[in-house]
Scaffold this active site. Structure first.
Site, PDB file in Angstrom:
ATOM      1  N   LYS A 116       9.532  -2.715   2.474  1.00 53.03           N
ATOM      2  CA  LYS A 116       9.820  -2.154   3.798  1.00 53.03           C
ATOM      3  C   LYS A 116      11.276  -1.775   3.939  1.00 53.03           C
ATOM      4  O   LYS A 116      11.605  -0.695   4.446  1.00 53.03           O
ATOM      5  CB  LYS A 116       9.479  -3.199   4.880  1.00 53.03           C
ATOM      6  CG  LYS A 116       8.012  -3.261   5.223  1.00 53.03           C
ATOM      7  CD  LYS A 116       7.819  -4.077   6.485  1.00 53.03           C
ATOM      8  CE  LYS A 116       6.356  -4.083   6.895  1.00 53.03           C
ATOM      9  NZ  LYS A 116       5.606  -2.899   6.508  1.00 53.03           N
ATOM     10  N   GLU A 200      14.302  -5.904  14.292  1.00 59.79           N
ATOM     11  CA  GLU A 200      14.068  -4.635  14.991  1.00 59.79           C
ATOM     12  C   GLU A 200      13.924  -4.858  16.494  1.00 59.79           C
ATOM     13  O   GLU A 200      13.484  -5.924  16.924  1.00 59.79           O
ATOM     14  CB  GLU A 200      12.771  -3.977  14.496  1.00 59.79           C
ATOM     15  CG  GLU A 200      12.802  -3.503  13.084  1.00 59.79           C
ATOM     16  CD  GLU A 200      11.529  -2.781  12.674  1.00 59.79           C
ATOM     17  OE1 GLU A 200      10.529  -2.834  13.450  1.00 59.79           O
ATOM     18  OE2 GLU A 200      11.518  -2.174  11.593  1.00 59.79           O
ATOM     19  N   HIS A 235      -4.820  -6.585  13.087  1.00 59.94           N
ATOM     20  CA  HIS A 235      -4.305  -5.607  12.115  1.00 59.94           C
ATOM     21  C   HIS A 235      -5.383  -4.983  11.259  1.00 59.94           C
ATOM     22  O   HIS A 235      -5.087  -4.378  10.243  1.00 59.94           O
ATOM     23  CB  HIS A 235      -3.193  -6.226  11.253  1.00 59.94           C
ATOM     24  CG  HIS A 235      -2.091  -6.801  12.072  1.00 59.94           C
ATOM     25  ND1 HIS A 235      -1.216  -6.015  12.787  1.00 59.94           N
ATOM     26  CD2 HIS A 235      -1.769  -8.072  12.359  1.00 59.94           C
ATOM     27  CE1 HIS A 235      -0.385  -6.783  13.462  1.00 59.94           C
ATOM     28  NE2 HIS A 235      -0.698  -8.035  13.216  1.00 59.94           N
ATOM     29  N   ARG A 292      -1.933   6.281  -0.609  1.00 57.65           N
ATOM     30  CA  ARG A 292      -3.345   6.343  -1.028  1.00 57.65           C
ATOM     31  C   ARG A 292      -4.104   7.140   0.007  1.00 57.65           C
ATOM     32  O   ARG A 292      -3.571   7.441   1.083  1.00 57.65           O
ATOM     33  CB  ARG A 292      -3.923   4.929  -1.092  1.00 57.65           C
ATOM     34  CG  ARG A 292      -3.982   4.279   0.280  1.00 57.65           C
ATOM     35  CD  ARG A 292      -4.569   2.894   0.288  1.00 57.65           C
ATOM     36  NE  ARG A 292      -4.711   2.399   1.649  1.00 57.65           N
ATOM     37  CZ  ARG A 292      -3.759   1.796   2.340  1.00 57.65           C
ATOM     38  NH1 ARG A 292      -2.562   1.605   1.782  1.00 57.65           N
ATOM     39  NH2 ARG A 292      -3.947   1.388   3.576  1.00 57.65           N
TER      40      ARG A 292
END
Ligand code: MV4
Length: 637
Positions: A116, A200, A235, A292
């Site tokens: 990330k 963040e 998620h 992908r």
């Protein structure tokens, strides 16, 4: 173009890739584990190679066995699908080393998006908007806390090696920061063996809007618009749609261009998805890039008219992109609902077992079913319990949503518990119909979705009562027709008294709750569908689906009233489907035949262990109430 490709995957995506390969005249090689020996993707492929025992770690994740299967069959390329090895750099490297084309991005692109913080550094340089915060290498707690204090609380701590929501922790006040940071680092070390943290600004319930990008080997890059995937549970995406509700052409263009900059920054090739967080002010921020083809790619195919697997094969073969940006347009609206063998009433636990009935809605230009299983298959413990992806399209969102709820109410699945009622309730809820979607939707609307509100029961109870009375009167009519005095008023089960039918007191279970209803026989509205199951019936309504059952003695919804295994039609109707073969051994209670009457499905079940000797009617034939439907031979007779 390749003459033969190997699909290093299973289930619906393997079937889907094979479908496009066949369309393009490309031979296909499937790989299968022990559990998948007779799976649909094995039967659809031209060849199939056994690659190991059922557990994925001993089969679909074993790089050497897959490479060997490709070499031994002369496949020139390997399509990884999604999941499994689709973002595994070692697999891509070993394809290259064995002169096998990996149908996906270059290894460097997979590596670049693997972390990330590395990804965010690349995106910052490419002028792709990032959530304000800190993603540097200096992990001194004082530096991290200073960045949080400067940006203001709440902040979100994210593990750089994390993904899918793992390794995230919100911090609402400065005095909690140090403790939260220590805990987040411990979790990240345990989960990823890497405790690098990002800090963040915490966006309150953002939307998840992702852009489909495609790049070829000639520096061409396009985007195929956005998908809104905000409807997630823990998620996991549940329902996806394209285009995103409320999207403006201007915002779409800005997000599309940012996504293309992101792909170009890593010299991308192939199909990719750039995920953004979109906040209520219309600002968007890079979240991550997936290297992908995504599960939800069909909604993009439905609104763009493009076959993205065909694009992947052409680009991997060195061809230019089939379209320029100017040639791509959005037409209509599409939804995808992921149909799973899982139990929403028990924390979505997987529901494994045999699919004793699997009848999907009829496929049309508006309804597409991507599935990897057929009736009789096992939903096994080894893999994701997905049964199918239900994809619908229409000219606008409201019409597409109606297609979705209609199709969901037509699905007939027995043998496992599914999430279909949950999907139907989501899709038919007011906030979703209005397009008020964000990543907190399911948590926020629990009461409505799971019908825990009084107004849901007040709405459903009279409808459930009408369904019961209608079935009860139909059964009464059948008995009357068989009696010597068919017109005697005593046959009417609505307690006839020198007047029209009088109200009846009924006690009905709706979900977990029991309600008392006083009802009179009345026609059910046309937009209400009643579908029986072993424990009662599902009432599909515009306000959601309600599972109902009688809490009184038999009220006419039970087949085999006399318990002796009545194999006669409970009322006039139409035979819908025969569910067992003549002569096949069946067990007591197994559904043998389904017929439809009064908008209700009626299952005729085996009165005992035994076998059907003969069916007297075929699907589509009309039957009179009381007619004998089949000859049954009990075990040992
Ligand atoms: C966020 C966020 C709010 N603020 N970042 C969740 C998984 C990972 N892809 C990123 N996620 C989030 N990052 C900031 N700064 C909220 C989420 C989030 C989320 C994002 C997309 C889809 C579903 C989600 C569910 C919970 C939290």
């Amino acid at each position: 173009m390749f003459s033969k490709i190997l699909i290093a995957n299973r289930g619906e995506i393997a079937c889907r890739i094979i479908r496009t390969a066949k369309k393009m005249g490309i031979a296909t090689v499937a790989v299968y584990s022990a559990a998948d020996r007779n799976a649909l993707h094995v039967n659809l492929a031209d060849e199939a190679i056994y690659i190991g025992p059922s557990p994925s770690t001993e089969s679909y994740l074993v790089i050497d066995n897959i490479i060997q299967a490709a070499l031994s069959t002369g496949a020139q390329a390997i399509h990884p699908g999604y999941g499994f090895l689709s973002e595994n750099a070692d697999f891509s490297r070993q394809c290259d080393a064995n002169k096998l084309v990996f149908i996906g991005p270059p290894v460097a692109a997979i590596l670049a998006m693997g972390s990330k913080s590395a990804a965010k550094n690349i995106m910052a340089k490419a002028n792709v908007p990032l959530v304000p915060g800190y993603h540097g290498d200096n992990q001194n707690p004082a530096i991290l806390k200073q960045s949080a204090d400067e940006m203001g609380y709440p902040v979100l701590l994210k593990a750089a090696a994390g993904g899918g929501g793992k390794g995230m922790r919100a911090v609402y006040h400065g005095d909690e920061f140090d403790q939260a940071l220590a805990a987040a680092k411990r979790e990240a070390t345990n989960s990823f063996n890497d405790d690098i943290m990002l800090v963040e600004r915490y966006l309150q319930q953002p939307r998840h809007v992702e852009i489909q990008v495609f790049c070829d080997q000639h520096n061409n890059a396009v985007h195929l618009f956005e998908r809104d995937c905000s409807l997630q549970r823990r998620h996991q995406k549940v329902i996806e749609e394209a285009p995103a509700p409320g999207m403006t052409p201007e915002l779409r263009q800005r997000m599309g261009e940012a996504a293309i900059r992101a792909a170009s920054a890593i010299n991308y090739q192939g199909a990719g998805t750039v995920e953004f967080l979109l906040d209520s002010s219309g600002e968007f921020f890079f979240m991550e890039m997936n290297t992908r083809l995504q599960v939800e790619h069909p909604v993009t195919e439905m609104i763009s008219g493009q076959d993205l697997v065909e694009w992947q094969l052409r680009v991997a073969n060195g061809e230019p992109l089939p379209c320029t940006q100017a040639q791509l347009n959005i037409r209509g609206h599409a939804f995808e609902a992921r149909i799973y063998a899982e139990d929403p009433e028990h924390d979505f636990l997987p529901s494994t077992g045999q699919l004793t009935q699997l009848r999907a809605p009829r496929e049309t230009s508006h309804v597409r079913i991507d599935s990897g299983v057929i009736e009789g298959d096992e939903v096994s413990v080894f893999y994701d319990p997905m049964i199918a992806k239900l994809v619908v399209w229409d000219s606008d969102r409201d019409r597409a949503l109606e297609r979705l709820t209609d199709a969901l109410s037509e699905y007939r699945i027995a043998g496992v518990t599914t999430n279909i009622p949950f999907l139907y309730n989501l899709a038919s809820s007011g906030p979703f119909r209005r397009g008020d979607v964000d990543t907190g939707f399911i948590d926020e609307h629990q009461a409505e979705i799971f019908h825990r509100r009084k107004e849901d029961l007040d709405y459903a109870a009279p409808l459930a009562a009408q369904a019961i009375l209608a079935a009860q009167n139909q059964s009464a009519q059948k008995v009357a027709e068989q009696s010597s005095e068919p017109n005697s008023p005593w046959h009417l089960m609505n307690h006839w008294r020198n007047s029209n039918s009088s109200p009846q007191q009924l006690r009905i279970n709706i979900g977990e709750q029991q309600v008392k209803v006083t009802a009179e026989t009345r026609q059910l509205p046309a937009n209400i569908k009643v579908v029986r199951d072993k424990a009662g019936f599902n009432l599909f309504t515009p306000q959601g689906v309600f599972h109902c059952s009688k809490s009184q003695p038999d009220l006419g919804l039970d087949q085999n009233q006399d318990g002796s295994g009545n194999l006669n039609a409970p009322m006039n109707g139409t035979v819908v489907t025969l569910l067992v073969e003549v002569g096949a051994a069946v067990i007591k209670g197994e559904t043998l035949l389904v017929m439809e009457a009064m908008k209700m499905e009626h299952s005729i079940t085996a009165p005992n262990n035994g076998r059907v000797r003969e069916f007297f009617y075929q699907p589509g034939e009309l039957v009179d109430g009381g007619a004998e439907l089949l000859a049954f031979e009990m075990e040992g007779s």
